[in-house]
Structures are given as C-alpha cells and as structure tokens.
Design a protein around this motif. Sequence first.
Motif, short mmCIF file in Angstrom:
data_model
loop_
_atom_site.label_atom_id
_atom_site.label_comp_id
_atom_site.label_asym_id
_atom_site.label_seq_id
_atom_site.Cartn_x
_atom_site.Cartn_y
_atom_site.Cartn_z
N ALA A 419 0.78 -1.20 -0.10
CA ALA A 419 -0.07 -0.06 -0.13
C ALA A 419 0.76 1.12 0.09
O ALA A 419 0.36 2.32 -0.66
CB ALA A 419 -1.07 0.02 1.26
N LYS A 420 2.01 1.14 0.73
CA LYS A 420 2.78 2.32 0.75
C LYS A 420 3.43 2.89 -0.48
O LYS A 420 3.94 3.77 -0.62
CB LYS A 420 4.06 2.16 1.86
CG LYS A 420 4.87 1.06 1.34
CD LYS A 420 6.14 0.90 2.45
CE LYS A 420 5.43 0.39 3.91
NZ LYS A 420 5.14 -1.31 3.86
N GLU A 421 3.33 1.94 -1.43
CA GLU A 421 3.62 2.08 -2.87
C GLU A 421 2.83 3.16 -3.79
O GLU A 421 3.32 3.33 -4.86
CB GLU A 421 4.07 0.98 -3.53
CG GLU A 421 5.30 0.31 -2.89
CD GLU A 421 5.34 -1.18 -3.53
OE1 GLU A 421 4.74 -1.55 -4.46
OE2 GLU A 421 6.23 -2.14 -2.91
N ILE A 422 1.56 3.16 -3.34
CA ILE A 422 0.49 3.78 -4.06
C ILE A 422 1.05 5.33 -4.26
O ILE A 422 1.54 6.04 -3.18
CB ILE A 422 -0.88 3.76 -3.35
CG1 ILE A 422 -1.20 2.27 -3.57
CG2 ILE A 422 -1.81 4.78 -3.96
CD1 ILE A 422 -2.59 1.93 -2.94
N GLU A 455 -8.22 -0.82 6.59
CA GLU A 455 -7.59 -1.85 7.51
C GLU A 455 -6.25 -2.20 6.78
O GLU A 455 -5.19 -2.36 7.53
CB GLU A 455 -8.25 -3.15 8.02
CG GLU A 455 -9.31 -2.65 8.84
CD GLU A 455 -10.03 -3.94 9.54
OE1 GLU A 455 -9.91 -4.91 8.97
OE2 GLU A 455 -11.05 -3.59 10.34
N ALA A 456 -6.15 -2.42 5.49
CA ALA A 456 -5.11 -2.80 4.86
C ALA A 456 -4.16 -1.82 4.33
O ALA A 456 -2.94 -1.65 4.01
CB ALA A 456 -5.51 -3.71 3.61
N GLY A 457 -4.65 -0.27 4.79
CA GLY A 457 -3.79 1.15 4.52
C GLY A 457 -4.07 1.49 3.16
O GLY A 457 -3.34 2.34 2.69
N VAL A 458 -4.72 0.78 2.28
CA VAL A 458 -5.03 1.13 0.99
C VAL A 458 -5.77 2.34 0.85
O VAL A 458 -5.56 3.46 -0.01
CB VAL A 458 -5.44 -0.23 -0.04
CG1 VAL A 458 -6.23 0.30 -1.14
CG2 VAL A 458 -4.60 -1.22 0.11
N LEU A 459 -6.92 2.32 1.41
CA LEU A 459 -7.73 3.60 1.26
C LEU A 459 -7.32 4.82 1.65
O LEU A 459 -7.37 5.73 0.88
CB LEU A 459 -9.00 3.06 2.30
CG LEU A 459 -10.27 4.16 2.27
CD1 LEU A 459 -10.96 4.55 0.90
CD2 LEU A 459 -11.32 3.80 3.07
N GLY A 460 -6.46 4.81 2.77
CA GLY A 460 -5.91 6.26 2.81
C GLY A 460 -4.62 6.77 2.04
O GLY A 460 -4.48 7.58 1.67
N ARG A 461 -4.02 5.46 1.27
CA ARG A 461 -2.83 5.84 0.44
C ARG A 461 -3.60 6.21 -0.92
O ARG A 461 -3.15 7.37 -1.55
CB ARG A 461 -1.98 4.63 0.24
CG ARG A 461 -1.32 4.17 1.39
CD ARG A 461 -0.23 5.39 1.70
NE ARG A 461 0.87 5.43 0.54
CZ ARG A 461 1.73 6.33 0.67
NH1 ARG A 461 2.13 6.90 1.95
NH2 ARG A 461 2.61 6.48 -0.27
N PHE A 462 -4.76 5.82 -1.13
CA PHE A 462 -5.40 6.08 -2.50
C PHE A 462 -6.04 7.33 -2.23
O PHE A 462 -6.30 8.23 -3.17
CB PHE A 462 -6.58 4.95 -3.05
CG PHE A 462 -7.11 5.23 -4.32
CD1 PHE A 462 -6.30 5.01 -5.36
CD2 PHE A 462 -8.26 5.60 -4.30
CE1 PHE A 462 -6.58 5.15 -6.58
CE2 PHE A 462 -8.85 5.60 -5.67
CZ PHE A 462 -8.20 5.49 -6.79
#
Length: 913
Positions: A419-422, A455-462
């Motif tokens: 996710a941090k790579e988004i 919870e996976a951190g994807v939503l906040g990164r996107f």
Amino acid sequence: MSVFQIDEFLDTLGEEAFMDANSLRKALAPKLKDMLQSGHAEAERFLIRKKNGIACAQRLSAQMDQIIHIAYVAIVERLYKRANPSSSERLAIVATGGYGRDTLAPGSDVDLLFLLPYKQTDWSEGIIETMLYLLWDLKLKVGHATRSVDDCINEAKGDITIRTSLLEARFLFGNKELFEEMESRFQADIVRSTAAEFVEAKLKERDERIVRVGASRYLVEPNVKDGKGGLRDLHTLFWIVKYVYGTADMEELIKLGMMEEEARIAERCTEFLWRVRCHMHFAVGRAEERLTFDLQPIIAKRMGYKGRSGLSSVERFMKAYFLIAKDVGDLTAALCAILESQQTKKKPLLNRIVAPLKRRKKNILGEDDLDFVVDNDRINVISGAFSRDQMNLIKLFWLSSRHNLPIHPDAKRQASVHAKEIGPALRRSKEANRLFLDILTSKNFPEVVLRAMNEAGVLGRFVPEFSRVVAMMQFNMYHHYTVDEHLLRCIGVISEIEHGKLGHEHPVAHSIFKTLHHRRALYVAAFLHDIAKGRPEDHSEGGARIAQKLCPRFGLSPSETDTVVWLVRYHLLMSDTAQRRDLSDPMTIKNFASVVQTMERLRLLLILTVADIKAVGHGVWTGWKGELLRSLYYETEIALGGGETMKIGQRIDAARRTLRDALPEWSEDNFKIYADRHSKAYWTTVEPARQVKHALMMSAMEERGDTVLTTVETDHFRGVTELFVISPDHPRLLTIITGACTAAGANIVDAKIFTTNDGTALDTIVISRAFDRDEDEMRRGQRIAQTIEKGLKGQVRIADFVKSRKPSSHKAAQAAKTFRLGAEVVIDNALASRQTVLEVSGLDRPGLLYDLTSTIGRLNLNIASAHIATYGEKAVDAFYVTDLLGTKIVHPSRQNTIRKALMEVFADEHYKK
C-alpha cells in the motif's frame, strides 16, 4: 533476593514469629507490604523513565516472585517444615494467567496453582491456607486453584479455560518434579491431538468477548485489556501460537513462517498496550482497564504526548492507540492465514453480512483477472501480483465487492505491505478511480469492503485526505467512534436503508430512496462529510472544498459534484434545524427551504442526516429525533411545492373540520367557542390526534372546575414519555415544569408550548425514557406529573423541592472534570416570525435547563417554545421568547442584560465543581 538473603531476612522476625500461622502473618505481612509498596513506586519511576511497558510488567512480576518466594520459605521451610516428608507431602507453587507469562500490571490479580501429587493433606492444606491469608493481608487479589496432577489433566480435557491456564503455567517454587510431570502429561495427553479444536475455541471465545465489550476496535473509550485490538487479543495469539507450535519465541516463529515484520509489530503492539495499561493502574491506584475520557488526558501526559497539527495531546495519544489496535487486528488475520495454510484451522464461513453465492466450478473472476484466485471461498492473489501492477491493489477490493467474496488474509497482508507504494499515478488513473467509485457505491454492502481497504492501509493511500482521519478520535462524549469508523458506518447505514433493512425504523428515508437521481452523490457525500475533521477550519466548509477537488477525480459529473459539495457543506443543517428550531414557526421552514431549494436535495439530506446520527453510536438515534426530521421534511416538502400545497387559511379550516368530525357529541356553539380559543400556529402544527386529546382534557377539566390538569403517555417507538400540562399561563410555568423534571432526574428532550387566546397554556414536555417496561415508566411519569400539579397549585415551593432532590450525576461530574467548554449565548431576531431566539450552549449538567428557565423567568420573558439538544457533554438549548407585551427583544442594552444573566448560569459555583 537469594535463599541466603531470605533466611537472613526471616531471622530478623525472631523465633516467636514461627510459633503458629497467626504469629507469622502478624510479623511478616507489614514487612512484605512495605516491600510491595516500594517496589511499585520504583516500577512506576522506571516506567516513566524508560518508557517500556513490557519491562515494567516483567519487573512487577519479578517483584511478586520475590514476595511469594519469601512467603514460601517462611511457611514451607520453617513453619510447616518436614524432616522426612512422605510422597504425599509434596507441593509445587505455579504461576498462571498473566503472571504465568511473567508479566503483571500494578493492579492485576495474582493467579496461583497449588499443585499436589494426590489429594490434599493436612500439611498441604495448612500451607495453602497460610499462604493465601498472608497474600490477602497484603491486599492482593489472588486467583487460586488447588489440584493434583490428575485433576489438572482431567479438567483440562473438558475446560478450555483450565487448558489455557496450564498452557501458560510457570513454575515458581516447591517440588519441580510435580510441575514437570504435569507439563509432560499435558503435552502428551491433550495438546498433541487437539490443536485445531483449541484454535477454534479460542477464536470463538474472542468473538464472544468482543461482542460483550464492544464490537469495534475504534470505540473512543476502549477497554485496553478485553476490547477489540487490546491485550487480550494479543494473549489469544500467544495461546494459539504456543499451543500449535510449542513456543512463543519470536525467532522460532520466524523460522516457522511468521514474517519478521509481523514479529516486530507484535512486539511493538505488546509493549505499547502494556505501557498504557501500567500507566492506567498507577494513575488510579487500582486495576482500571477502560480508557475513559477523564483518564485519557492523564495517560497522554504521562506518556509524553503534546498537541500538534490541529490535534490535542489527547487526540494524538488516542490516534496512536487506535493504530496499534488496528495492527493487532492485522496480526490476528495473518496468524489465521498461516494456521489455515497448515490445516490447523477449519475453513472459514463467508462473511456473515454478505449472503453466499452459488459458485460455478470455473473461475468466476474471468480470464482478465489472472492475478487473482478463489482460495477457500475467498479472493487471493498469486505471487507478485501487486508488484506487476499497482492497479491490482484496487482491483482486489473491487472483485471482493463485485462477487460478494471476502478477502484472504494473505492477500490483505500483501496489500498492506504494498500500500505504501501507491502514488500520484494510481490516484490519477481513471480506471482505478472508476473501480473505487464502484466499490464506494456498490449495492453489495460497501461498508464491508471499504473497511477491509482501510485496515489494509490502501484506502488512506489512495485517498490521502481520508488518511488524515484514520484512527482520529474526537475528544468528546458524543462521538462513540473514530472519524474513519464513523464515515464507514454512515455508508453502511445508507446501504441498509436502500436495501430495506431499516424500513420499519426509517419508513420515509426508505420510501424516497428509489426516487433519487443522485444515488452515487449520496454515497460519496457520506464518505466525505467529516473528512475535514481535525483541521483548524470549520469541517463542513473544509470538507466541501475537499469534495470539490475529489469528486471529478472519482469520475462524478459536474452535477453530481455540485450535489456532493452542497451535501458536505450543509450535512448538519437538517439535524440542527429539527432539534434546535421551532418547526411550527413558518420562518423556520422558510429559512430552511431557502437553503435546500430542491426536492432532490431535501431527499438526499434527509437520508444523509439519518445515517450520520445513527452512525455516531449506539443509543444516539431516537424515535423522537426521527419524528422531528420527518416533520421538517414534510413541512419543507410543502414549501418547495413537492407536497400538498394549501394556503394557511385552508389548512386551518381543514384542521378545524377534522377536529369537529372527531367530536360529534359537541354542540356547534360549544365547538366554535372552543376552536376560537386557539391560534393559527396551533391548528397548523399540532397533529389531529393530539388536538382531540387536548379538547377532551380541557372539557373534562372545566367540567370538574379544575384549573390545572396533567396526563402522561409513553411512546416506546420514539423512546420518550410525554407529559401534558394544562394550566393558566404565567411566566414561571416552564420553570416549575423543568424543576419537577430536574428533581426526578428526568432528561427533557423537547418542550412544545401553546397558549390559547384566553390565556390557557397547553404544554407538552417530552422526556427520555428511564425504564423499558411501560408500567414502570408510567409510574415514574405520574410521579413527575403530580409534582408539577403541586407546584402549579402552590402546594410545594419548586425551588426548595429541586434543591433537596436534585440528583447527582457521575456522568456530569466526569464531564465537568474532563472537558472544557466555553459557554455561548446567541440572540437572534431573524430566525422566528414573532419571537426572539435565545440559543444557549455550554457544558451540560443536571438541572441546567431548570436554571436557564428560572433565569429567563426572572428576566420577565415569556417562553413560547423550548428546544433542547444534547451532544454528549454539550447542551444546546434554544428558547423562543418575547417580552411581557408579546414583542421581540430588540434593544441592545436589554439583549446585553439577558446575555450576561444567562452566561452567569454557567459561572455558578456548583457548576464549576
């Protein structure tokens, strides 16, 4: 302390201390108590200095070992010493529970197992009894069990709790062979053949505990020990890992398949939660597991948090706590995936919220989705899927939403890592945004998938704007969840309304849903309405600007974007108007309609308002609030031309005809005399059923020659009780009524006040229910009504009655101690047609409404209506008033006098305490 040092220490007690058990306790207990207190003080200094919760817990455990070692030597080797003990005169003292894990919080129980070879003897009974009484003398909470080795094994076979306690048992003192025998038999007879059973039982136990203490890890007053994402979840992982793998050593677990990153996270989470828990126990001087509002500032200060970036020190501390709780949840999912891959855990059921589909044997994901597979009825990814194509980070959740499939923990774990790579490229991608908008507006319960993304951190990164509110709490007693959790729950409520799951509770919202033209805009507005919380600006204004930027990126049309921006900007308007304004005043409806302007906006705003209130937390929504919102909706519908339009005169004539038809036994003359007593506002705002009740009550009262009448009705659906009061009008009427309610501890939620043209008041006071059973609530309501009657007839002096019976409130005391709210008085002549509106806000407390109405009475103001709203610790009360001549308050000096007097209510000495 070595055995030699212990002997020297015990020698100082003198030989007379070992004459009998009572002498030993009397001599030894004070010294051990001093040792315990000094050890706790040193541990607290160590915690503050070193900032290491685990080290502090281990230090306290080691200190307890020393206390028990001294007690053991004194009791077993001196008081009850056996020169040639028989085979039955053997005893092992074993630590269990958290103490068995070699960690102990300052206020924790000390769990001990007294292990015997056979049944209990007089010798062992004397030792155990003396040991326990000595520990109780030290004011320790001791959990204890006395069992033989056979007892331990037999009971563990049928009791998961006992099995768990033996799993984490630690030998302390005594006969070690007994302990080793118990351990070897426990492994051979139980553990080796029951791993899958144990895992299922502990996970089920965890689920039941979560339901009991609160199903969300984002509750703003979390239970650090037993809550979701708390220490008990980590303990559950410890138990499962040790049971399945025979070790809880991180290096060994890494060799067995746990990633080093997860091992590091586990250690970080454990240390943080132990640090919080130890600080809590030290701060209150006892075991306290719930991180309450009054405790949060204390712990934040002890842990060194400072205010920064628009967040207070408390909010920064709690954000750190919730992020730790999220990591604990991720660890649980990761461990389940590892166990499942090794066939230790049974296949999971599908997500309970989503109905299972009948699946064909071929790949339902299609040929275009070769990076994804269906694994054990969940979507998983093949190796390297996220590295090959970042789009897969969004596509994973889109497939989950589209096919009603939960996501495999392995896939979620990999998504979390990547996710941090988004970056900007994926955020600008039209396809990625199309997929995200599909997820957000899905008809397959979008809350579930969005929570997994979060919870996976994807939503906040996107959506970086969303990341700012992840794990953000608002330090007040109104909001029950963190901001991100509230937004997701709001989307969930809208989805439930759309699917008809809440049709009985919200019939209007459900019925108008299918008429919406901007369904997508509604879901996006729900996602964004609080996204600007925690910023220095007004969050509605800030959120509207964020919506203006994000909506075109998501792929919304210009019309949809305008709608979302408007909804975010005005998402509080309908709630505030319904709860804090007089809906019978045409000016209220006119002002509200002038902002809403269209029926589509009105429908969207009603649904969003319902969802926003319900998503705040359990018990915040009430049927009474629903009635207010429906009334505002229908009145505005008429004003906008979307409902039945009728001139005011026609509406009054229709209302009079309806009442006349309901009173066939009345003569025309009697009815006309009665009807002419009422004002235009009465006929246009009071529902027909209540008009009939008023007419019959007034007629019966006058036939008896009474001047005062009260009645009580309960309304289970709306969660309120209504008190009807008919009395000659006078300025202190509402003060007497609120005083009676205050003395009874009743919480007033609204007051409808009408005065006939000949000076008779018809007041309806709405109070929150205190009892679930109608008969209990009726008795309470009748007691309050009797007090009101006595006050109005001069049989009791209401001020004295309030003073003697005003209830204390722990909640109010906590609020006054914890929260700092500035009082405010706003005086507005533009909000009502015929009255001045006094809107008073400040810290709530028992008797506040009585004190405010008393002050207004002393100011020689008539209260036409009162509207009471409470948001946690904050009260916002609006009073529609006139002077004694029935005119508005327009002179600046008179307004200043009113403002000063009302502000003094909040400066009252008893309010400060």
